[in-house]
Design an enzyme around this catalytic site. Structure first.
Site, PDB file in Angstrom:
ATOM      1  N   GLU A 189      38.169  32.058  41.860  1.00 34.65           N
ATOM      2  CA  GLU A 189      39.204  32.088  40.830  1.00 34.65           C
ATOM      3  C   GLU A 189      40.403  32.818  41.437  1.00 34.65           C
ATOM      4  OE1 GLU A 189      41.531  32.014  38.342  1.00 34.65           O
ATOM      5  OE2 GLU A 189      39.955  30.707  37.572  1.00 34.65           O
ATOM      6  N   SER A 225      33.302  48.887  36.732  1.00 37.79           N
ATOM      7  CA  SER A 225      33.858  50.206  37.074  1.00 37.79           C
ATOM      8  C   SER A 225      32.992  51.347  36.548  1.00 37.79           C
ATOM      9  CB  SER A 225      35.256  50.360  36.484  1.00 37.79           C
ATOM     10  OG  SER A 225      36.120  49.414  37.038  1.00 37.79           O
ATOM     11  N   THR A 249      44.055  47.712  42.158  1.00 35.38           N
ATOM     12  CA  THR A 249      45.460  48.098  41.975  1.00 35.38           C
ATOM     13  C   THR A 249      46.363  47.315  42.942  1.00 35.38           C
ATOM     14  OG1 THR A 249      45.390  49.805  43.678  1.00 35.38           O
ATOM     15  CG2 THR A 249      44.747  50.469  41.451  1.00 35.38           C
ATOM     16  N   GLY A 279      30.642  45.139  33.055  1.00 37.06           N
ATOM     17  CA  GLY A 279      30.374  46.526  33.434  1.00 37.06           C
ATOM     18  C   GLY A 279      30.394  46.714  34.943  1.00 37.06           C
ATOM     19  N   SER A 291      36.024  46.701  28.822  1.00 39.38           N
ATOM     20  CA  SER A 291      36.810  46.142  27.716  1.00 39.38           C
ATOM     21  C   SER A 291      35.920  45.442  26.699  1.00 39.38           C
ATOM     22  CB  SER A 291      37.828  45.132  28.243  1.00 39.38           C
ATOM     23  OG  SER A 291      38.651  45.748  29.185  1.00 39.38           O
TER      24      SER A 291
END
Lengths: 373, 399
Positions: free
Chosen positions: B245, B130, B384, B128, B162
């Site tokens: 990562e 965004s 993005t 959680g 998601s």
């Protein structure tokens, strides 16, 4: 797997970087081009004194026989400063062929001379129309005493005008067998139409008529000649990729520097996001080209098919990256990008040569796909 | 410099291959061949459990928490083989995000409570981060967690969460201090998705699925011990993850597997009397994508092998993310081009399981258009590509 330079490799890179900064500046390049790309043997001897022409020469012939990655590290440095000497032609490509002809005394002598800077050798590569990229447009007729009589022509022999000796792939007229000959460029029956390429590199259309080569000048015969030339062409391609990577890195630095300093609308133009993103895309393209250099090197000793596919894939990526980086580099320089005074235009022109010299993108796309699929 | 895998890794690759071949249940492999993303359901959990028994479920973790102690390159080989053999990819949220944050910054209580269940793959976790008003500008998030005795009261709204509808737990970024600079007041909180006040609303997606969710947090009570690390350090931990990562966002294993699928489709589907793969324009596009994918793979290897470059490491990671995301789209494009009109047939998510394959509609057709549609998000999520480009310009060049 280790992508970091060894101590020796770091020394090689450091000394090459220093040497290039001292001897191959943009001003020097522009002077050199103004003088019609005239060859300067003192400069060439300095290159030889650095030991760089020994990298691909066997130890027993006075060479260093270094792992090929060392040659690529050197070529990357040369690319960064647009060194205009025929290191790739003579020290990498021709040397890579001659080094595999240990049986031929003539080849051995030539190699020793290349390593010491006394001899420059250019190969007659006709343009990569065949499947593997090596053609034999010269025909050779043998006489009773074993002399070879050459006829035919090859267009655009890069670095031809500054060579002493030509490495000529030919086909024996009677047997149809491939041959490899060493031909003195000043000998009778060797005709050169000289010009310079778009980046100032000397080149010539070379024609043989009434040219006779003694038996000792034929340094290899048979189907092995093709293999030999294929391997050497792929080594030359990797060196060319390394030079391209050097060019890309230089363009990134130049362009970043330019947009940080150039001011419009009261601020550095680097503040504008459209320009930042273009620069970022150039960075990404350079990074992936470096990855393809390493990938290509990893396949250099693999089977011919695997090696060819890998190196052609690398050439494909590098072709696009060179285009993107040098063209956008010009764009970000604005009007100055199309002047002779700014280095970016020189990098672009060298990039154009590297993108065609050892096979076009279409050639490499075909070669990659036919090996892989 | 040395550009070859150690021979030890070659034999390890064989070992992994043998294990996956003999242990991956056929029905799971088939689902992965059809649809490309691991379903956040029992199948993934089932495979995760199989790997956990072997001790391979969390390779990157420190050995004391169940990790394998493998080198980064060895993990690459492991993941490469698993993906090539159609094993589900783990939900990276628990394994690669909340797990490492817990064992690096969390209390003993958190380690004992959550690490074993993550290692065993018992539950799905959601992320959680965004919010409706905080996408690329994550630091502007507004969900608050206010201390009230031995608990926090959490209020706010998350989006693009998601798998929230099937998740047992979630890890959230919340504001514990609204007075300081935005980045400093953020904390990292584990929330029980079954707690009163948590409402999940699935979002109908472009591909017909509804995996993405909105999560409404309405006075949700969260025990103080579910705070990971220190209050106000959540932003630091989130950044730690990104630094930790660097290659995951290249989606290299996914990209390799999907390109192999594109090839399979193009060799099987015919147009104008020849395999699509034999058509010159397609071949050319395919060659370009394959070459670019090889470059990406080698960029990942350089990173994993610890190459030192003159460039800022985060800028390099961003470049992998940009190319990885672009390639996901180029590869699904190739799949769609190869399928031609067949790609237009809509298959609902629930039909994909046990889809009856025929000669006209083979297994490889199933799920491809859905994946191509949702893959438009690849250049959007996780920052993005435009955000990445700005980062590269700033970090690599200082502009």
């Amino acid at each position: 797997m280790d992508f970091n330079l060894s101590e020796e490799q770091q020394l090689l890179v450091d000394s090459a970087t220093r040497f290039m900064a001292d001897h191959y500046t943009l001003e020097g390049r522009r002077r050199h081009l103004e003088q019609g790309s005239a060859f300067n043997s003192e400069r060439w001897q300095r290159i030889a004194d650095m030991g760089w022409l020994m990298l691909n020469v066997p130890e027993e012939l006075g060479g260093l026989e270094s792992p090929f990655v060392d040659t690529c590290l050197l070529m990357r440095c040369l690319g960064k400063t647009l060194c205009w000497e025929p290191v790739l032609t003579s020290g990498v490509w021709a040397a890579s062929i001659l080094a595999r002809l240990s049986d031929s005394p003539a080849a051995g002598d030539a190699l020793t001379a290349i390593a010491g800077g006394e001899l420059r050798v250019a190969g007659l590569w006709s343009g990569f129309d065949s499947e593997t990229g090596v053609d034999f447009p010269i025909s050779a007729n043998v006489d009773g005493r074993g002399n070879w009589h050459l006829s035919g022509q090859v267009p655009m022999v890069v670095d031809g005008p500054t060579a002493d000796t030509l490495l000529v792939p030919a086909v024996a007229e009677e047997s149809g067998e491939p041959l490899l000959l060493l031909v003195d460029i000043d000998g009778k029956g060797v005709m050169l139409d000289r010009y310079v390429l778009i980046d100032g590199t000397p080149a010539a259309d070379i024609r043989f008529a009434g040219c006779t080569v003694p038996p000792a000048g034929c340094i290899a015969t048979g189907e092995d000649v093709r293999t030999l030339l294929d391997v050497a062409a792929d080594r030359a391609r990797l060196a060319c990729i390394a030079e391209a990577v050097g060019i890309m890195e230089a363009c990134l630095d130049l362009t970043a520097d330019y947009i940080k300093n150039r001011r419009q609308f009261g601020q550095p133009i680097g503040n504008f996001q459209a320009l930042q993103h273009t620069l970022a895309d150039m960075f990404i393209a350079a990074h992936e080209s470096t990855s393809m250099l390493f990938y290509g090197l990893s396949k250099l000793e693999s089977s011919a098919g695997e090696r060819g596919a890998a190196i052609s894939a690398a050439m494909l990526v590098v072709d696009r990256a060179l285009k993107e980086i040098t063209e956008q580099g010009i764009q970000l320089h604005g009007g100055y990008g199309v002047t002779d005074e700014y280095a970016i235009s020189h990098y672009h022109k060298r990039g154009l040569v590297l993108r065609q010299w050892l096979g076009s993108a279409d050639f490499h796309c075909d070669r990659f796909m036919s090996e892989r699929h | 410099m040395n550009f070859t895998f150690d021979t030890e890794l070659d034999s390890f690759r064989e070992q992994v291959r043998d294990f996956v071949r003999s242990h991956l249940p056929e029905h799971i492999g088939r689902r992965m061949r059809q649809k490309s993303f691991a379903p956040d359901d029992l199948h993934t959990a089932e495979w995760h459990g199989i790997l956990a028994k072997k001790g391979w479920s969390v390779p990157a973790w420190p050995e004391e928490y169940g990790g394998t102690g493998w080198s980064a390159l060895k993990q690459f080989v492991f993941n490469d083989e698993c993906a090539a053999l159609d094993a589900p990819v783990f939900p990276w949220g628990p394994r690669d995000m909340v797990g490492p944050v817990i064992y690096t910054f969390g209390s003993d209580y958190l380690k004992e409570t959550y690490l074993p269940m993550i290692r065993e793959g018992r539950y799905y976790w959601c992320q959680g981060f965004s919010e409706p008003g905080s996408g690329s500008d994550l630091a502007s998030l507004r969900t608050t967690a206010v201390r009230d005795g031995d608990r926090y009261r959490v209020n706010g709204q998350k989006i693009w969460t998601s798998g929230a509808a099937v998740a047992r737990y979630g890890f959230f970024l919340v504001k514990t201090d609204t007075r300081c600079k935005p980045q400093q007041g953020i904390s990292f909180l584990i929330i029980d998705m079954k707690a009163p006040g948590v409402t999940v609303r699935p979002i109908a997606q472009i591909d017909g699925d509804d995996h993405l969710c909105e999560v409404f947090l309405d006075d949700v009570e969260v025990p103080l011990e579910n705070l990971v690390g220190e209050e106000g350090k959540g932003w630091t931990y989130a950044k730690y993850l990104l630094d930790h990562e660097r290659t995951g966002s290249s989606y290299i294993f996914w990209n390799k597997r999907e390109l192999a699928k594109a090839r399979e489709i193009a060799e099987s589907e015919h147009r104008c009397g020849q395999p699509v793969m034999a058509m010159e324009p397609f071949r050319r596009r395919f060659a370009g994508v394959e070459a670019e994918l090889t470059a990406l793979e080698w960029s990942v290897l350089r990173e994993l092998a610890g190459e030192k470059t003159r460039w800022n490491a985060t800028a390099v990671a961003s470049s992998l993310k940009v190319r990885g995301a672009q390639l996901q789209q180029k590869i699904t494009d190739l799949q769609m081009e190869a399928l031609g009109r067949k790609g237009l047939r809509y298959i609902a998510p629930e039909e994909m399981v046990d889809f009856p394959a025929t000669a006209l509609w083979p297994d490889y057709f199933v799920g491809k258009s859905s994946v191509a549609l949702i893959t438009r998000a690849a250049t959007i999520y996780g920052g993005t590509v435009q955000i990445q480009r700005s980062l590269i310009a700033r970090l690599a060049f200082g502009v």
